[in-house]
Design an enzyme around this catalytic site. Structure first.
Site, PDB file in Angstrom:
ATOM      1  N   LYS A  11      21.338  35.293 -34.776  1.00 58.31           N
ATOM      2  CA  LYS A  11      21.296  34.327 -35.881  1.00 58.31           C
ATOM      3  C   LYS A  11      22.509  34.127 -36.452  1.00 58.31           C
ATOM      4  CE  LYS A  11      16.282  35.058 -36.465  1.00 58.31           C
ATOM      5  NZ  LYS A  11      15.313  35.362 -37.393  1.00 58.31           N
ATOM      6  N   TYR A  51      11.317  26.065 -33.672  1.00 60.03           N
ATOM      7  CA  TYR A  51      10.139  26.913 -34.451  1.00 60.03           C
ATOM      8  C   TYR A  51       9.059  26.201 -34.779  1.00 60.03           C
ATOM      9  CZ  TYR A  51      13.609  30.740 -34.762  1.00 60.03           C
ATOM     10  OH  TYR A  51      14.311  31.720 -34.576  1.00 60.03           O
ATOM     11  N   ASN A 114      17.647  38.324 -40.191  1.00 57.83           N
ATOM     12  CA  ASN A 114      17.326  39.760 -39.579  1.00 57.83           C
ATOM     13  C   ASN A 114      18.096  39.829 -38.189  1.00 57.83           C
ATOM     14  OD1 ASN A 114      15.956  38.158 -38.032  1.00 57.83           O
ATOM     15  ND2 ASN A 114      13.988  39.151 -38.603  1.00 57.83           N
ATOM     16  N   HIS A 117      16.778  37.136 -32.650  1.00 57.21           N
ATOM     17  CA  HIS A 117      15.437  36.615 -32.424  1.00 57.21           C
ATOM     18  C   HIS A 117      15.404  36.780 -30.783  1.00 57.21           C
ATOM     19  CE1 HIS A 117      12.339  33.535 -31.523  1.00 57.21           C
ATOM     20  NE2 HIS A 117      12.891  33.347 -30.186  1.00 57.21           N
ATOM     21  N   GLU A 128      11.318  29.046 -24.374  1.00 58.60           N
ATOM     22  CA  GLU A 128      12.481  29.186 -25.159  1.00 58.60           C
ATOM     23  C   GLU A 128      13.872  29.030 -24.227  1.00 58.60           C
ATOM     24  OE1 GLU A 128      10.681  31.575 -28.833  1.00 58.60           O
ATOM     25  OE2 GLU A 128      11.883  32.681 -27.413  1.00 58.60           O
TER      26      GLU A 128
END
Length: 139
Positions: A11, A51, A114, A117, A128
């Protein structure tokens, strides 16, 4: 255990903090093979599309703002039980609950920012991977 592929993203916070090499190294040391990789900067609309499963959740806007805030690294990882192995290496989504030694426990500073992913199931992984990679980009 079957050989499978999964999508992994580093990310914007992981890219900005210079953790790309560290994250990839952890995947490789755990036996996952890097099958494709690219760096890109999602638009807000692309992040919303990726998302969309979360569009009704209260964190959707902040998540898509964050995911479009800077470059990300998208990867296809392959290996025995790659989906589960990747998720174990990442740790719990809430970095404060993540097991010691996981990527999120070691580096995350926020539940959204975080670091990584990863796909959560074979059907999600396929969807994805197809979102980020065309056939010519896969090995």
């Amino acid at each position: 255990m079957v050989v499978e592929q999964t999508l992994s993203l580093i990310k914007p916070d992981g890219v900005a903090r210079g953790l790309v090499g560290e994250v990839i190294g952890r995947f490789e040391r755990a036996g996952l093979k890097l099958k494709a990789m690219k760096m890109l900067h999602l638009t807000k609309q692309q992040a919303q599309k990726f998302y969309e499963v979360h569009q009704e959740k209260k964190f959707f806007d902040s998540l898509t703002d964050f995911m479009s805030s800077g470059p990300i690294v998208a990867m296809i990882l392959e290996g025995q039980g790659a989906i589960l192995k990747n998720r174990e290496l990442m740790g719990d989504t809430d970095y404060q609950k993540a097991a010691p030694g996981t990527i999120r426990a070691d580096f995350a500073r926020d539940i959204e920012a975080n670091i990584v992913h990863g796909s959560d199931a074979p059907d999600t992984a396929e969807k994805e991977i197809n979102f980020f990679f065309n056939e010519l980009e896969r090995i």
